[in-house]
Design a protein around this motif. Structure first.
Motif, PDB file in Angstrom:
ATOM      1  N   SER A 107       0.505  -1.285   0.069  1.00 39.87           N
ATOM      2  CA  SER A 107       0.395   0.262  -0.252  1.00 39.87           C
ATOM      3  C   SER A 107       0.825   1.010   0.078  1.00 39.87           C
ATOM      4  N   ALA A 108       1.362   1.079  -0.148  1.00 35.59           N
ATOM      5  CA  ALA A 108       3.109   2.380  -0.082  1.00 35.59           C
ATOM      6  C   ALA A 108       3.522   3.022  -1.468  1.00 35.59           C
ATOM      7  N   HIS A 109       3.613   4.384  -1.382  1.00 42.37           N
ATOM      8  CA  HIS A 109       3.574   5.323  -2.258  1.00 42.37           C
ATOM      9  C   HIS A 109       4.221   6.594  -2.004  1.00 42.37           C
ATOM     10  N   VAL A 110       4.692   7.467  -2.807  1.00 38.83           N
ATOM     11  CA  VAL A 110       5.627   8.284  -2.309  1.00 38.83           C
ATOM     12  C   VAL A 110       4.780   9.320  -3.148  1.00 38.83           C
ATOM     13  N   ILE A 111       4.593  10.394  -2.501  1.00 41.26           N
ATOM     14  CA  ILE A 111       4.018  12.242  -2.632  1.00 41.26           C
ATOM     15  C   ILE A 111       5.002  12.719  -1.958  1.00 41.26           C
ATOM     16  N   PRO A 112       5.689  13.645  -2.121  1.00 42.45           N
ATOM     17  CA  PRO A 112       6.609  14.056  -1.713  1.00 42.45           C
ATOM     18  C   PRO A 112       5.347  15.538  -0.237  1.00 42.45           C
ATOM     19  N   GLU A 125      -4.888  13.734  -5.764  1.00 38.82           N
ATOM     20  CA  GLU A 125      -5.798  13.398  -6.813  1.00 38.82           C
ATOM     21  C   GLU A 125      -6.395  11.714  -7.065  1.00 38.82           C
ATOM     22  N   GLU A 126      -5.045  11.677  -7.815  1.00 36.93           N
ATOM     23  CA  GLU A 126      -5.159  10.014  -8.918  1.00 36.93           C
ATOM     24  C   GLU A 126      -4.927   9.249  -7.320  1.00 36.93           C
ATOM     25  N   LEU A 127      -3.878   9.072  -6.530  1.00 33.02           N
ATOM     26  CA  LEU A 127      -4.149   7.942  -5.028  1.00 33.02           C
ATOM     27  C   LEU A 127      -5.861   8.414  -4.674  1.00 33.02           C
ATOM     28  N   TYR A 128      -6.429   8.906  -4.706  1.00 31.79           N
ATOM     29  CA  TYR A 128      -7.425   9.350  -3.696  1.00 31.79           C
ATOM     30  C   TYR A 128      -8.899   8.503  -4.539  1.00 31.79           C
ATOM     31  N   ARG A 129      -8.482   8.621  -6.133  1.00 32.80           N
ATOM     32  CA  ARG A 129      -9.351   8.643  -7.094  1.00 32.80           C
ATOM     33  C   ARG A 129      -9.954   6.846  -6.934  1.00 32.80           C
ATOM     34  N   SER A 130      -8.836   6.910  -7.114  1.00 32.54           N
ATOM     35  CA  SER A 130      -8.285   4.758  -6.965  1.00 32.54           C
ATOM     36  C   SER A 130      -8.827   3.981  -5.811  1.00 32.54           C
ATOM     37  N   LEU A 131      -8.773   4.705  -4.556  1.00 29.79           N
ATOM     38  CA  LEU A 131      -9.256   4.410  -3.402  1.00 29.79           C
ATOM     39  C   LEU A 131     -10.593   4.473  -2.916  1.00 29.79           C
ATOM     40  N   VAL A 132     -11.725   5.440  -3.973  1.00 28.49           N
ATOM     41  CA  VAL A 132     -13.051   6.117  -3.272  1.00 28.49           C
ATOM     42  C   VAL A 132     -13.051   4.468  -4.296  1.00 28.49           C
ATOM     43  N   VAL A 133     -12.672   4.477  -5.636  1.00 28.52           N
ATOM     44  CA  VAL A 133     -13.570   3.547  -6.461  1.00 28.52           C
ATOM     45  C   VAL A 133     -13.284   2.113  -6.081  1.00 28.52           C
ATOM     46  N   ARG A 134     -12.081   2.261  -5.264  1.00 29.24           N
ATOM     47  CA  ARG A 134     -12.414   0.634  -4.859  1.00 29.24           C
ATOM     48  C   ARG A 134     -13.128   0.258  -3.855  1.00 29.24           C
ATOM     49  N   ASN A 135     -12.699   1.397  -3.434  1.00 31.51           N
ATOM     50  CA  ASN A 135     -14.088   1.376  -1.982  1.00 31.51           C
ATOM     51  C   ASN A 135     -15.380   0.793  -1.895  1.00 31.51           C
TER      52      ASN A 135
END
Length: 389
Positions: free
Chosen positions: A169-174, A359-369
């Motif tokens: 579940s890890a990503h890099v967003i500075p 925004e990209e990360l949030y969208r993927s999580l909301v769609v998955r949820n």
């Protein structure tokens, strides 16, 4: 999309973690998909309200709870899920690891991982708090739907400590790093030349090495005896040792300990100091280094991965060895005879760039949820440096 961002911490003045959260909120409000951001702070964190201001699409809730560790962690475990439900939030973003009761929330949870100090430097917390912080850190990271590491250095450290978790579940967003809108404001009572350090009084900041380096500086014939050292940061576990060193070496008039500076005052410090010095042993990102470069400041810092990642070839790096104090003193003198550098623009840390990544990360999580896919089966690929959907 409605997002809840809790920033409740013990800090009575602005810290690096809180500044990250405020910049993150500013970035989120630039996105098309995020309609509303609800920030939750403690009633003692009035500086959060001052920094955020009154912005369309933003609401701020000041909690009326006690600031002790038990009250704060209990709120994160029990109170925060209630806020998420009341706000009808689509997602909650923890600005730092805290107790996370995922099953009590319908919305996916993201947590920003700044560092792994409970593992790397337990001295930051003391013998009692360190094991507790390791437990909270692990529980939060495993419960979260996604982990936003602030640097590749932090992700690499997470991979070594828990490879399965980093792949899951890890990503890099500075961190966001931009010149604030605040007008530059001189710091009262400081007219002499000075060297700047922006750091909390914690073991990883290596401030005793900095103080020893300052003693070496003052012993050099070429150094102005009016030179002062300004340390900007909250008190912490090292405060007593720092004050004791200052008294033992009769530096009360030469070393200034400040906290709670406004954005305008901090900008003035970056611009007017001879150099920013960052002697840290370990860091997750290195926000002062990035901010100083953005203001056209000389930077002398320790040779550690996170500073290399942020500073690249723009900083003077000093190895952390038995002679580090002398090394820093020599490096400061050598850098200060050179012309001040131009401001270093870092578009990869701009609000717009970071906003797109969130925004990209949030969208993927909301769609998955919304599809009720089990945690761990994300449609977002783990790609170091960005999120690919």
């Amino acid at each position: 999309m409605r997002v809840v961002v809790p920033v409740v911490s013990s800090a009575n003045t602005m810290s690096g973690v809180t500044r990250h959260a405020i910049n993150m909120v500013r970035a989120l409000l630039l996105t098309e998909r995020v309609d509303h951001v609800h920030v939750v702070a403690g009633q003692w964190q009035k500086y959060v309200a001052e920094a955020l201001g009154d912005v369309p699409g933003l609401s701020l809730e000041m909690l009326k709870i006690h600031s002790d560790i038990v009250s704060r962690n209990l709120w994160y475990a029990v109170g925060l899920p209630r806020v998420v439900r009341q706000e009808n939030a689509d997602l909650v973003h923890y600005s730092f690891p805290s107790p996370l009761w995922r099953s009590a929330m319908d919305a996916p949870a993201v947590v920003t991982l700044h560092d792994l100090y409970p593992h790397d430097l337990p001295e930051n917390f003391g013998p009692i708090k360190a094991p507790f912080n390791r437990i909270v850190l692990r529980q939060c990271l495993w419960a979260a739907d996604a982990i936003a590491c602030v640097s590749h250095s932090t992700l690499a450290r997470l991979e070594r400590i828990d490879p399965m978790l980093s792949l899951r579940s890890a990503h890099v967003i500075p961190n966001c790093v931009e010149v604030p809108d605040a007008e530059v404001k001189p710091l009262e009572g400081l007219s002499d030349p000075f060297v700047l350090c922006v750091a909390q009084h914690r073991r990883n900041k290596n401030l005793l090495v900095l103080l020893r380096s300052f003693v070496h500086l003052r012993a050099m014939a070429s150094v102005d005896q009016n030179l002062r050292l300004l340390i900007v940061g909250m008190d912490g576990p090292e405060t007593n040792a720092i004050k004791s060193f200052i008294e033992q070496h009769h530096l009360q008039e030469k070393v200034l300990l400040k906290s709670g500076l406004s954005e305008g005052e901090l900008r003035w410090c970056y611009r007017e100091c001879l150099a920013l010095v960052a002697p840290s042993v370990v860091e997750g990102f290195g926000l002062p280094v990035a901010e100083a470069l953005l203001e056209g400041c000389r930077v002398v810092c320790s040779d550690i991965p996170s500073f290399r990642e942020v500073g690249k070839h723009h900083c003077r790096y000093v190895r952390l060895n038995d002679c580090a104090d002398v090394g820093f003193a020599n490096a400061i003198v050598e850098e200060c005879v050179r012309p001040k550098p131009l401001a270093v623009m870092s578009p990869q840390y701009s609000l717009e760039t970071i906003a797109c990544q969130y925004e990209e990360l949030y969208r993927s999580l909301v769609v998955r949820n919304s599809s009720s896919v089990p945690v761990g089966c994300s449609t977002a690929k783990h790609v170091k440096g960005h999120v690919e959907v």
